[in-house]
Scaffold this motif. Structure first.
Motif, PDB file in Angstrom:
ATOM      1  N   GLU A  77      13.628   6.560  11.231  1.00  0.00           N
ATOM      2  CA  GLU A  77      12.279   6.199  11.683  1.00  0.00           C
ATOM      3  C   GLU A  77      12.247   5.943  13.179  1.00  0.00           C
ATOM      4  O   GLU A  77      11.354   6.422  13.890  1.00  0.00           O
ATOM      5  N   GLN A  78      13.231   5.197  13.673  1.00  0.00           N
ATOM      6  CA  GLN A  78      13.271   4.879  15.104  1.00  0.00           C
ATOM      7  C   GLN A  78      13.487   6.130  15.948  1.00  0.00           C
ATOM      8  O   GLN A  78      12.846   6.309  16.988  1.00  0.00           O
ATOM      9  N   ALA A  79      14.370   7.013  15.509  1.00  0.00           N
ATOM     10  CA  ALA A  79      14.647   8.236  16.264  1.00  0.00           C
ATOM     11  C   ALA A  79      13.412   9.124  16.337  1.00  0.00           C
ATOM     12  O   ALA A  79      13.083   9.665  17.408  1.00  0.00           O
ATOM     13  N   LEU A  80      12.718   9.284  15.223  1.00  0.00           N
ATOM     14  CA  LEU A  80      11.524  10.140  15.210  1.00  0.00           C
ATOM     15  C   LEU A  80      10.388   9.518  16.016  1.00  0.00           C
ATOM     16  O   LEU A  80       9.681  10.221  16.742  1.00  0.00           O
ATOM     17  N   ALA A  81      10.216   8.216  15.908  1.00  0.00           N
ATOM     18  CA  ALA A  81       9.164   7.534  16.672  1.00  0.00           C
ATOM     19  C   ALA A  81       9.419   7.658  18.168  1.00  0.00           C
ATOM     20  O   ALA A  81       8.500   7.937  18.947  1.00  0.00           O
ATOM     21  N   ALA A  82      10.666   7.475  18.586  1.00  0.00           N
ATOM     22  CA  ALA A  82      10.996   7.542  20.019  1.00  0.00           C
ATOM     23  C   ALA A  82      10.858   8.960  20.560  1.00  0.00           C
ATOM     24  O   ALA A  82      10.431   9.159  21.695  1.00  0.00           O
ATOM     25  N   THR A  83      11.192   9.950  19.758  1.00  0.00           N
ATOM     26  CA  THR A  83      11.173  11.338  20.211  1.00  0.00           C
ATOM     27  C   THR A  83       9.770  11.927  20.226  1.00  0.00           C
ATOM     28  O   THR A  83       9.408  12.643  21.157  1.00  0.00           O
ATOM     29  N   PHE A  84       8.977  11.637  19.204  1.00  0.00           N
ATOM     30  CA  PHE A  84       7.701  12.335  19.031  1.00  0.00           C
ATOM     31  C   PHE A  84       6.454  11.497  19.289  1.00  0.00           C
ATOM     32  O   PHE A  84       5.365  12.065  19.350  1.00  0.00           O
ATOM     33  N   SER A  85       6.554  10.190  19.398  1.00  0.00           N
ATOM     34  CA  SER A  85       5.361   9.329  19.494  1.00  0.00           C
ATOM     35  C   SER A  85       4.303   9.805  18.498  1.00  0.00           C
ATOM     36  O   SER A  85       3.179  10.145  18.872  1.00  0.00           O
ATOM     37  N   PRO A  86       4.663   9.859  17.228  1.00  0.00           N
ATOM     38  CA  PRO A  86       3.782  10.474  16.234  1.00  0.00           C
ATOM     39  C   PRO A  86       2.534   9.653  15.921  1.00  0.00           C
ATOM     40  O   PRO A  86       2.538   8.429  16.038  1.00  0.00           O
ATOM     41  N   THR A  87       1.488  10.367  15.510  1.00  0.00           N
ATOM     42  CA  THR A  87       0.287   9.704  15.015  1.00  0.00           C
ATOM     43  C   THR A  87       0.451   9.377  13.533  1.00  0.00           C
ATOM     44  O   THR A  87      -0.188   8.462  13.027  1.00  0.00           O
ATOM     45  N   VAL A  88       1.293  10.140  12.841  1.00  0.00           N
ATOM     46  CA  VAL A  88       1.657   9.876  11.455  1.00  0.00           C
ATOM     47  C   VAL A  88       3.168  10.040  11.351  1.00  0.00           C
ATOM     48  O   VAL A  88       3.719  11.033  11.827  1.00  0.00           O
TER      49      VAL A  88
END
Length: 124
Positions: free
Chosen positions: A24-35
Motif C-alpha cells: 500500500e505504501q509503495a503504490l501510494a508513494a509512486t502513483f498518488s492514486p485517487t483509488v
C-alpha cells in the motif's frame, strides 16, 4: 425499541499485515492514486500474505499503452525494495486505470483460482 435500526451481522475485520502495508505504501508513494485497494486474497491462512490483488487509479497511467506497461509499472513499484522480485507468491493487477477510465469501468474481474506451487521453476 421502535425507530431504531437493528444491527446487522457482525463483520470480521482483519488488520493488514506488514507485507500488505508495504505494498500500500509503495503504490501510494509512486502513483498518488485517487483509488487504491490492496486485497489479501491468500487462500491458506490470511497471515501468510501470499496472494494479493491491487486496484490502482492514477493520472500517471494517462497515455501509457498497452495495458501490460501499466501492470509493469505497478509491479516495479511493489518490487522496488525487493530487488525487482515479488516476495510473495501471486500478484493480480485487478485494475490500473486513469480516473476517467475508472469512472466508466464496469468493475473488476474476480481473480483466477490459484493453481498452486511456489512460482519457481520445477526441478528435474
Amino acid at each position: 425499541m421502535a425507530g431504531r435500526a437493528r444491527p446487522g451481522p457482525a463483520k470480521i475485520l482483519r488488520a493488514a499485515g506488514p507485507r500488505q502495508l508495504r505494498i500500500e505504501q509503495a503504490l501510494a508513494a509512486t502513483f498518488s492514486p485517487t483509488v487504491l485497494e490492496v486485497l489479501n486474497e491468500s487462500h491458506g491462512r490470511h497471515e501468510d500474505e501470499s496472494h494479493f490483488k491491487v486496484i490502482v487509479v492514477s493520472d500517471q497511467f494517462e497515455g501509457v499503452k498497452p495495458l501490460i506497461k501499466r501492470h509493469r509499472m505497478v509491479t516495479a513499484a511493489i518490487t522496488k525494495d525487493t530487488g525487482g522480485a515479488l516476495d510473495f507468491h501471486s500478484l493480480s493487477v485487478g485494475a490500473a486505470k486513469t480516473p476517467e477510465e475508472w469512472a466508466k469501468a464496469d468493475g473488476v474481474a474476480a481473480s483466477p483460482k490459484c493453481a498452486g506451487g511456489d512460482g519457481l521453476p520445477k526441478r528435474r
